[in-house]
Design a protein around this motif. Structure first.
Motif, mmCIF file in Angstrom:
data_model
loop_
_atom_site.group_PDB
_atom_site.id
_atom_site.type_symbol
_atom_site.label_atom_id
_atom_site.label_comp_id
_atom_site.label_asym_id
_atom_site.label_seq_id
_atom_site.Cartn_x
_atom_site.Cartn_y
_atom_site.Cartn_z
ATOM 1 N N TYR A 1 -15.990 65.361 16.488
ATOM 2 C CA TYR A 1 -14.642 65.485 15.954
ATOM 3 C C TYR A 1 -13.651 65.817 17.066
ATOM 4 O O TYR A 1 -12.540 65.263 17.124
ATOM 5 N N HIS B 1 -23.700 70.604 5.414
ATOM 6 C CA HIS B 1 -22.326 70.185 5.131
ATOM 7 C C HIS B 1 -21.331 71.333 5.321
ATOM 8 O O HIS B 1 -20.159 71.086 5.609
ATOM 9 N N VAL B 2 -21.788 72.574 5.183
ATOM 10 C CA VAL B 2 -20.912 73.701 5.507
ATOM 11 C C VAL B 2 -20.691 73.766 7.016
ATOM 12 O O VAL B 2 -19.575 74.018 7.483
ATOM 13 N N PHE C 1 -20.717 71.219 9.047
ATOM 14 C CA PHE C 1 -19.756 70.147 9.351
ATOM 15 C C PHE C 1 -18.326 70.631 9.107
ATOM 16 O O PHE C 1 -17.429 70.433 9.943
ATOM 17 N N ALA C 2 -18.105 71.238 7.938
ATOM 18 C CA ALA C 2 -16.762 71.682 7.562
ATOM 19 C C ALA C 2 -16.248 72.749 8.519
ATOM 20 O O ALA C 2 -15.075 72.741 8.920
ATOM 21 N N GLU C 3 -17.115 73.689 8.899
ATOM 22 C CA GLU C 3 -16.702 74.736 9.842
ATOM 23 C C GLU C 3 -16.378 74.157 11.207
ATOM 24 O O GLU C 3 -15.423 74.598 11.872
ATOM 25 N N ILE D 1 -15.257 71.119 11.927
ATOM 26 C CA ILE D 1 -13.961 70.432 11.849
ATOM 27 C C ILE D 1 -12.827 71.448 11.822
ATOM 28 O O ILE D 1 -11.812 71.291 12.517
ATOM 29 N N MET D 2 -13.001 72.514 11.022
ATOM 30 C CA MET D 2 -11.963 73.545 10.934
ATOM 31 C C MET D 2 -11.738 74.215 12.284
ATOM 32 O O MET D 2 -10.590 74.430 12.704
ATOM 33 N N VAL E 1 -12.527 77.369 5.024
ATOM 34 C CA VAL E 1 -13.538 76.845 4.119
ATOM 35 C C VAL E 1 -13.657 77.774 2.911
ATOM 36 O O VAL E 1 -13.775 78.987 3.049
ATOM 37 N N TYR F 1 -15.909 79.095 0.651
ATOM 38 C CA TYR F 1 -17.361 79.187 0.521
ATOM 39 C C TYR F 1 -17.817 79.374 -0.922
ATOM 40 O O TYR F 1 -18.952 79.024 -1.261
ATOM 41 N N VAL G 1 -18.394 75.591 -2.397
ATOM 42 C CA VAL G 1 -19.063 74.501 -1.690
ATOM 43 C C VAL G 1 -20.145 73.922 -2.600
ATOM 44 O O VAL G 1 -20.675 74.613 -3.471
ATOM 45 N N ASN H 1 -12.557 72.086 -7.091
ATOM 46 C CA ASN H 1 -11.776 72.376 -5.891
ATOM 47 C C ASN H 1 -10.331 71.913 -5.974
ATOM 48 O O ASN H 1 -9.481 72.416 -5.235
#
Length: 465
Positions: A22, A317-318, A320-322, A324-325, A338, A340, A343, A430
């Motif tokens: 990313y 997948h968490v 991945f999200a972290e 990117i963030m 995120v 949490y 999720v 969400n």
């Protein structure tokens, strides 16, 4: 050798390679340090190999019941050698793909163990990249996790195993005890039972699968019982004795349990060995996790930590999200933290489990006036067609005083292919969608996903079925 980069990522698992890819896509000069294989636990001893072997179990199960569909196939047999070969082929292909992606985005991959030092430097040792020090404006720690052990259980890879060893077995045990009733333990219990092992699950807590709704857990437990998987909760084990031909488990306050193999699935611990956190001044909590804020910043300026090394859900997948963030944050953008609590969770046992958001009990504990609706797969046409009718879909919503229920708070599922069906529920929770809004959506027929639509529609007060 020394070099300077915009970002140095330590660890090449999901959190690490996601941060590298990313960041590189955003134009950053990235270096990634990894001593073991790119892809981390998820690719090599976690998500991918486990689900591949679970698919082997699903094929076995399908062939075993083929006569119900008018197909004469005869009793199936298991060739674990062939199954392991197929598993490894998939892992190797994905591993090659990660390397190609990193190369294509011009990420500098350094082979060795990374240790953080002063001024956002990372020293590298023990690998093909030789002794080196790299510096960067920012460092992202993503060193992942390793299986936790239990006192009195010496892992030998044959009689006593963790998930790592089980994923490479060439022969299945006749009798197996799985210690731990969480996602990992239940997946392996299901896998072993499908392929012919006699399985007992031992869980110290009062129930299995914490986080899932009570109705989901009850139905899963019943389904396991039908498959002759024993689930024993509130059971503490204090050790085991390897007799050479079997393993005898010591159960507190109960009779010993003799099995052919024990699989210890009691979670994973953060892998920070040799990372140099203390010397660098990076704070860790009492469990050894790196302490971070809502944007995954550590106590050391310019240093982030993502994935299993921090105390957040240990899900790829968490990570991945972290990742990117964290990259967005170091770029000066304004990412949302995120969430949490919301999720998605997916457990690939048989029947599958998937959920997001509040359970009915947790919503009430949080102070919501709750209304819930559950529909079972036993009345679903597609489930009948594929021969998998055990399960249900439950939608938890906030009660409304002036008509249909309001905001959807949680969606919990157990049954066929529910890991592929959670998307609608995840988006509804969400996006804080309401029951009337989601009830307007047209569900394709005949599909298993209709059951989510039915459960939502019934909360409007005008159900079809």
């Amino acid at each position: 050798m020394s070099s300077s980069h915009d970002v140095v990522v330590v660890g090449g698992g999901p959190g690490g390679y996601a941060a590298a890819l990313y960041g590189a896509a955003a134009g950053l000069d990235i270096a990634l340090v990894e001593k073991q294989k790119l892809g981390g636990t998820c690719l090599h001893v976690g998500c991918i190999p486990a689900k591949e072997l679970l698919e082997t179990a699903a094929v076995y199960r399908t062939v075993a019941h083929a006569d119900q569909f008018g197909i004469s196939a005869g009793p199936p047999t298991v060739d674990m050698g062939a199954a392991q070969t197929r598993k490894q082929k998939i892992v190797d292909q994905l591993h090659k793909g990660v390397g190609s992606l990193l190369e294509g985005r011009k990420v500098t991959v350094l082979d060795g163990w990374g240790a953080i030092g002063p001024d956002r430097s990372v020293s590298i040792s023990g690998g093909e990249s030789e002794a080196a020090t790299v510096t960067a404006d920012h460092v992202i720690l993503a060193t992942g996790s390793v299986p936790r052990s239990l006192p009195g259980f010496e892992v030998d890879g044959e009689r006593v195993m963790t998930s790592d060893e089980l994923l490479s077995v060439s022969e299945l045990p006749g009798r197996a005890a799985v210690i731990g009733g969480g996602a990992i333990g239940l997946e392996f219990a299901s896998l072993l039972a499908d392929l012919g092992s006699e399985v007992t699950v031992l869980e110290a807590l009062p129930r299995i699968l914490m986080g899932a709704d009570d109705d989901v857990v009850k139905m899963l437990t019943r389904a396991f019982k039908k498959r002759k998987i024993q689930v024993r909760t509130g059971v503490a084990v204090s050790g085991c004795r390897n007799t050479g031909s079997s393993v005898e488990l010591e159960i507190d306050g109960g009779d010993p349990l003799e099995v052919d193999a024990v699989v210890v699935c009691v979670g994973r611990r953060p892998f920070t060995d040799g990372l140099g956190l203390d010397a660098a001044g990076v704070e860790v909590d009492e469990g050894g996790y790196v302490s971070v804020d809502q944007f995954c910043r550590t106590s050391l300026a310019g240093v982030y930590a993502v994935g299993d090394v921090v105390r957040t859900p240990q899900l790829a997948h968490v990570a991945f999200a972290e990742a990117i963030m964290a990259v967005k944050h170091l770029l000066g953008e304004s990412p949302a933290p995120v969430d949490y609590a919301n999720v998605p969770w997916a457990i690939y046992c048989h029947p599958e489990v998937a959920f997001v958001g509040h359970t009915e009990a947790s919503a009430k504990e949080a102070g919501f006036d709750v209304v819930a609706s559950a529909h079972r797969f036993i009345g679903n046409g597609r489930a009948m067609i594929v021969g998998e009718t055990d399960g249900l879909v439950k939608v938890i919503a906030e009660r409304s005083d002036d008509g249909p229920a309001g905001r959807i708070l949680g969606v919990h599922m157990v049954g066929p292919w529910v890991t592929e069906q959670l998307g609608q529920g995840y988006l509804a929770v969400n996006w804080e969608a309401t029951v009337p809004e989601v009830a307007e959506f047209v569900q394709p027929h005949p599909t298993m996903s209709e059951l989510f639509g039915e459960s939502v529609l019934s909360l409007t007060g005008r159900a079809l079925h």
